[in-house]
Scaffold this active site. Structure first.
Site, PDB file in Angstrom:
ATOM      1  N   HIS A 101       0.849  -1.196   0.000  1.00  0.00           N
ATOM      2  CA  HIS A 101       0.000   0.000   0.000  1.00  0.00           C
ATOM      3  C   HIS A 101       0.881   1.242   0.000  1.00  0.00           C
ATOM      4  CE1 HIS A 101       0.665  -1.299   4.155  1.00  0.00           C
ATOM      5  NE2 HIS A 101       0.725  -0.011   4.476  1.00  0.00           N
ATOM      6  N   HIS A 103       0.931   5.205   1.289  1.00  0.00           N
ATOM      7  CA  HIS A 103       0.286   6.211   2.134  1.00  0.00           C
ATOM      8  C   HIS A 103       0.286   7.553   1.411  1.00  0.00           C
ATOM      9  CE1 HIS A 103       0.482   4.023   6.091  1.00  0.00           C
ATOM     10  NE2 HIS A 103       1.431   3.366   5.449  1.00  0.00           N
TER      11      HIS A 103
END
Ligand code: 5GP
Ligand code: ZN
Length: 139
Positions: A101, A103
Site C-alpha cells: 500500500h 500512504h
C-alpha cells in the site's frame, strides 16, 4: 489473487467496509483508520502483493500515476500545504499490514504532528559513502 486472512485484500474487494475515495478495476483508495493527518489515505491494489519486492512493475507504475492524480485532487480539496507519499516494506521499515500500500499523507502548515517522517541523521565518512556508492552502482 486474494490472500486468505489479509485485511487489505478484504477491504479492496469490498468485503470489509472502509471509507473509499476512489475505486477502479485495479485499485481501491481508502481513508486510513488511524490517520496521521486530515485526509490520510491508502492506495490498495486489489491484487495481493506483500510488498515492493513482490509487486508487479506495471501495477506499481499505475499506483504511482494514481498517487500523482490523487495528490493534486486531495491538495485542491483539502487545501493542504504539502504532501508525503510513504510506502513501507518489512517490519523493520514500519510495515504493519503485509499487503502493498502507498500512504498519501496531506501536510498542513499549522499541523502539530511534526513527528511524521522525522528521522535522525547517521554520520558516514567520505570513504564509507564512496564505498556504499560504488557498491550500489546499478546497470
Ligand atoms: P503500514 O504501517 O503497514 O505502512 O500501514 C498500515 C496502515 O493501515 C496504518 O496506517 C493503519 O492505520 C492502517 N490500517 C490498518 N488496518 C486498517 C483497517 O482495517 N482499515 C483502514 N482503513 N486502515 C487500516
Ligand atoms: Zn492482501
Amino acid at each position: 489473487m486474494m490472500e486468505k486472512d489479509c485485511i487489505f485484500c478484504k477491504i479492496a474487494a469490498g468485503e470489509i467496509p472502509a471509507r473509499t475515495i476512489y475505486e477502479d478495476n485495479e485499485f481501491r483508495v481508502i481513508l486510513d483508520a488511524s490517520p496521521a493527518s486530515k485526509g490520510h489515505a491508502l492506495i490498495l491494489p486489489k491484487e495481493h502483493y506483500a510488498n515492493i519486492y513482490e509487486i508487479d512493475e506495471e501495477i506499481i507504475a499505475k499506483a504511482a500515476k494514481l498517487a500523482k492524480r490523487l495528490a493534486a485532487h486531495m491538495t485542491e480539496t483539502l487545501g493542504c500545504d504539502g504532501f508525503n507519499i510513504v510506502q513501507n516494506n518489512g517490519e523493520v521499515a514500519g510495515q504493519t499490514v503485509f499487503h502493498f500500500h502507498m500512504h498519501l499523507i496531506p501536510r498542513y502548515k499549522e499541523m502539530k504532528n511534526d513527528d511524521i517522517l522525522h528521522w535522525t541523521h547517521e554520520a558516514f565518512t567520505d570513504e564509507e559513502q564512496d564505498e556504499i556508492c560504488a557498491k550500489l552502482q546499478m546497470k
